[in-house]
Design an enzyme around this catalytic site. Structure first.
Site, short mmCIF file in Angstrom:
data_model
loop_
_atom_site.label_atom_id
_atom_site.label_comp_id
_atom_site.label_asym_id
_atom_site.label_seq_id
_atom_site.Cartn_x
_atom_site.Cartn_y
_atom_site.Cartn_z
N TRP A 187 -17.18 -28.42 -0.85
CA TRP A 187 -15.90 -27.30 -0.42
C TRP A 187 -14.56 -27.96 -0.40
O TRP A 187 -14.37 -29.09 0.43
CB TRP A 187 -16.09 -26.46 0.66
CG TRP A 187 -15.02 -25.64 1.16
CD1 TRP A 187 -14.75 -24.63 0.40
CD2 TRP A 187 -14.25 -25.82 2.17
NE1 TRP A 187 -13.65 -24.13 1.27
CE2 TRP A 187 -13.17 -24.94 1.89
CE3 TRP A 187 -13.97 -26.94 3.04
CZ2 TRP A 187 -12.23 -24.92 3.10
CZ3 TRP A 187 -12.91 -26.69 4.01
CH2 TRP A 187 -12.04 -25.76 3.96
N GLU A 226 -19.07 -24.44 -2.96
CA GLU A 226 -18.91 -23.30 -2.09
C GLU A 226 -17.30 -22.71 -2.37
O GLU A 226 -16.44 -23.59 -2.40
CB GLU A 226 -18.83 -24.06 -0.73
CG GLU A 226 -18.47 -22.75 0.20
CD GLU A 226 -18.66 -23.36 1.70
OE1 GLU A 226 -18.58 -24.47 2.01
OE2 GLU A 226 -18.67 -22.60 2.80
N LYS A 228 -14.71 -19.64 -1.50
CA LYS A 228 -13.86 -18.97 -0.50
C LYS A 228 -12.86 -17.97 -0.87
O LYS A 228 -12.47 -18.03 -1.95
CB LYS A 228 -13.21 -19.94 0.38
CG LYS A 228 -12.49 -19.91 1.54
CD LYS A 228 -12.51 -20.91 2.53
CE LYS A 228 -11.64 -20.61 3.64
NZ LYS A 228 -11.62 -21.24 4.85
N ASP A 259 -21.25 -18.63 1.68
CA ASP A 259 -20.77 -18.68 3.04
C ASP A 259 -20.61 -17.19 3.41
O ASP A 259 -19.91 -16.46 2.79
CB ASP A 259 -19.53 -19.61 3.18
CG ASP A 259 -19.42 -19.67 4.60
OD1 ASP A 259 -19.13 -18.80 5.35
OD2 ASP A 259 -19.06 -20.84 5.17
N HIS A 262 -17.14 -15.73 3.68
CA HIS A 262 -16.32 -16.19 2.55
C HIS A 262 -15.91 -14.65 1.66
O HIS A 262 -15.60 -15.16 0.26
CB HIS A 262 -16.56 -17.26 1.76
CG HIS A 262 -16.49 -18.64 2.60
ND1 HIS A 262 -16.44 -19.82 2.07
CD2 HIS A 262 -15.88 -18.65 3.94
CE1 HIS A 262 -16.26 -20.82 3.28
NE2 HIS A 262 -15.94 -19.98 4.20
N HIS A 286 -24.55 -20.66 3.76
CA HIS A 286 -23.76 -21.16 5.10
C HIS A 286 -23.54 -19.91 5.66
O HIS A 286 -22.80 -19.10 5.85
CB HIS A 286 -22.11 -21.55 4.68
CG HIS A 286 -22.03 -23.04 4.56
ND1 HIS A 286 -20.90 -23.64 4.30
CD2 HIS A 286 -23.12 -23.95 4.23
CE1 HIS A 286 -21.08 -25.11 4.28
NE2 HIS A 286 -22.54 -25.07 4.22
N ASP A 294 -12.61 -14.77 8.28
CA ASP A 294 -13.50 -16.02 8.26
C ASP A 294 -13.60 -16.59 9.53
O ASP A 294 -12.99 -17.78 9.55
CB ASP A 294 -13.18 -16.51 6.87
CG ASP A 294 -14.24 -17.81 7.00
OD1 ASP A 294 -15.31 -17.78 7.41
OD2 ASP A 294 -13.87 -18.82 6.17
N ASP A 296 -15.73 -17.74 11.69
CA ASP A 296 -16.86 -18.69 12.08
C ASP A 296 -17.31 -18.49 13.30
O ASP A 296 -17.50 -19.11 14.22
CB ASP A 296 -16.39 -20.08 11.62
CG ASP A 296 -16.15 -20.14 10.54
OD1 ASP A 296 -17.18 -20.14 9.48
OD2 ASP A 296 -15.01 -20.75 9.96
N ASP A 326 -22.88 -22.45 9.38
CA ASP A 326 -21.55 -23.04 9.65
C ASP A 326 -20.94 -22.27 10.28
O ASP A 326 -20.15 -20.94 9.66
CB ASP A 326 -20.99 -23.01 8.08
CG ASP A 326 -19.90 -23.39 7.78
OD1 ASP A 326 -19.01 -24.02 8.81
OD2 ASP A 326 -19.11 -23.53 6.90
C1 RNT Z 1 -14.83 -23.75 5.05
C2 RNT Z 1 -15.98 -23.77 4.68
C3 RNT Z 1 -16.59 -25.05 4.70
C4 RNT Z 1 -16.34 -25.62 6.38
C5 RNT Z 1 -17.09 -26.81 6.71
C6 RNT Z 1 -16.71 -27.54 7.93
O1 RNT Z 1 -14.26 -22.42 5.20
O2 RNT Z 1 -17.04 -22.64 5.18
O3 RNT Z 1 -18.01 -24.94 4.64
O4 RNT Z 1 -16.63 -24.61 7.00
O5 RNT Z 1 -17.31 -27.86 5.31
ZN ZN Z 2 -18.93 -22.82 4.72
#
Ligand code: RNT
Ligand code: ZN
Length: 419
Positions: A187, A226, A228, A259, A262, A286, A294, A296, A326
């Site tokens: 990513w 990955e 986003k 993810d 994302h 993820h 986003d 997390d 993640d």
């Molecule tokens: C970032 C991505 C990525 C990170 C990690 C730390 O938006 O989701 O995967 O969270 O690599």
């Molecule tokens: Zn991620």
């Protein structure tokens, strides 16, 4: 803890309820044992790593909070991970970022990293029955800027190409060592705060960089890419968008990482699974929880994760989907955050495995849509919790909320003593 006899009798009652719908609870439990998560090492220390202690987190991602007890050393991180996994049923994996190498106090730049920097991780993982996955790290570095693999400046672009190639080699060594493929996630945050003069240019560069990076074929690692939607400070344009990576993955046979944070929040990530399974080799997840953006957040058992797990099970795709987590939350006990998120994700899979799929399919085939809807609703209140308790009991991890005092104890004895 509820007495074992209570758990047992609730389980027997649940087994009967599910059997009436044609669901074999014991088979679901057996399938649960095949589910293995890749725990993200970065929840333990707020995505800091061991390369340049105290350096700012960049690349458009952010951790909020300063709850005491962050893991500051490799040893602390390992102890925390072990502690967390002792409260999570099943056997799992650990996903490392390049910045978590065992650099022994030396400054090792990203274009100098070698498999030897992960030797102690490989040995530790083996001793602890964990398999490793890996991630290249493009953020939190003086050369990160807004553009890495898509940078028109050849010097910077080549630096990141070299880094990523090395990360693939490290992943290959990990895969070989553990005799199980290492999933390597790529990513990069590349993007721009305002609309660029030309979007195509950077995507062409990213494609070229990826082609160069993937030139070497390896046998013991698998590449995942990955996408986003946007990063903080990079809101108007993301070079590696979902369109970009989906098409790259489909054309070049690479695994696309989904993810769950994302995408636009009303998009269903679950809906993507069946299409990806048709056109890309496997899927990497993820699992995260976006709240308004986003963000997390720690994963909880919500509709998004339930839908996702259900899709994977309905597609019978457990062997083609890799489940990585993640999220990063520094406002609460970090070990507890691992446990909450992993247990929530496991519950989603258990519910999915307990679905009476044959009956639902039959209703659908017969055009009985009221019946299909009604059954889907009723499933939500079936005694799946009793099956979950039994799963924890069999896996020898705390049942129900009894892991809370365990995490508190570890905090009292260990993490609260870190200044
Ligand atoms: C970032 C991505 C990525 C990170 C990690 C730390 O938006 O989701 O995967 O969270 O690599
Ligand atoms: Zn991620």
């Amino acid at each position: 803890m509820a007495k074992e006899s209570i758990i047992q009798s609730a389980f027997e009652h649940a087994t009967e309820r599910y059997a009436a719908l044609g669901v074999d609870v014991n088979r679901a439990l057996a399938d649960m044992k095949k589910i293995s998560f890749s725990l993200h090492c970065w929840q333990a220390d707020d995505v800091t790593g061991f390369e340049n202690q105290g350096g700012a987190l960049t690349g458009g991602i952010q951790v909020t909070g300063n709850y005491p007890g962050r893991a500051r050393t490799i040893d602390e991180l390992r102890t925390d991970i072990k502690q967390a996994t002792s409260y999570i049923p099943g056997s799992h994996r650990l996903s490392l970022h390049e910045i978590y190498g065992d650099f022994q106090g030396k400054i090792v730049d990203r274009d100098e990293v070698e498999p030897e920097h992960f030797q102690s991780w490989m040995e530790w993982a083996k001793e602890n029955d964990l398999k490793l996955d890996f991630n290249s790290t493009s953020f939190s570095h003086p050369k990160s800027g807004d553009l890495t693999l898509a940078n028109p400046d050849d010097e910077i672009r080549n630096f990141w190409i070299e880094h990523t190639k090395r990360c693939r080699r490290i992943s290959e060594e990990m895969g070989k060592f553990q005799q199980d493929p290492c999933m390597m996630n790529l990513w990069v945050h590349d993007g721009s705060k305002e609309v660029p003069a030309n979007r195509l240019r950077y995507r062409q560069l990213l494609e070229q960089s990826l082609d160069e990076i993937f030139e070497t074929k390896y046998e013991h690692m698998k590449d995942c890419i990955e996408a986003k939607l946007f990063g903080i400070g990079l809101e108007s344009y993301t070079v590696g968008s979902y369109d970009f990576y989906l098409e790259y993955g489909a054309k070049k046979g690479k695994i696309v990482t989904l993810d769950t944070g994302h995408f636009h929040l009303t998009k269903s990530v679950a809906d993507k699974v069946s299409s990806l399974l048709l056109f890309t080799p496997e899927i990497m997840l993820h699992v995260s929880r976006p709240v308004r953006w986003d963000s997390d957040h720690v994963v909880i058992l919500n509709d998004d994760i339930s839908d996702l797990a259900r899709e994977i099970i309905r597609c019978q795709a457990l062997d083609r989907v890799h489940i990585g987590l993640d999220y990063f939350d520094a406002t609460i006990n970090r070990v507890g955050a691992y446990v909450v998120g992993c247990r929530a994700t496991l519950k989603a899979f258990l519910q999915a495995l307990l679905e009476p799929s044959a009956l639902l399919q039959q209703y659908e085939d017969e055009g009985k849509y009221f019946e299909r809807l009604a059954l889907q609703e009723e499933l939500k209140s079936l005694p799946w919790g009793a099956v979950w308790d039994m799963y924890c009991l069999q896996a020898d991890v705390p049942v129900g909320e009894t892991y809370i005092p365990c995490v508190q104890q570890y905090e009292k004895e260990v993490t609260s003593k870190r200044s």
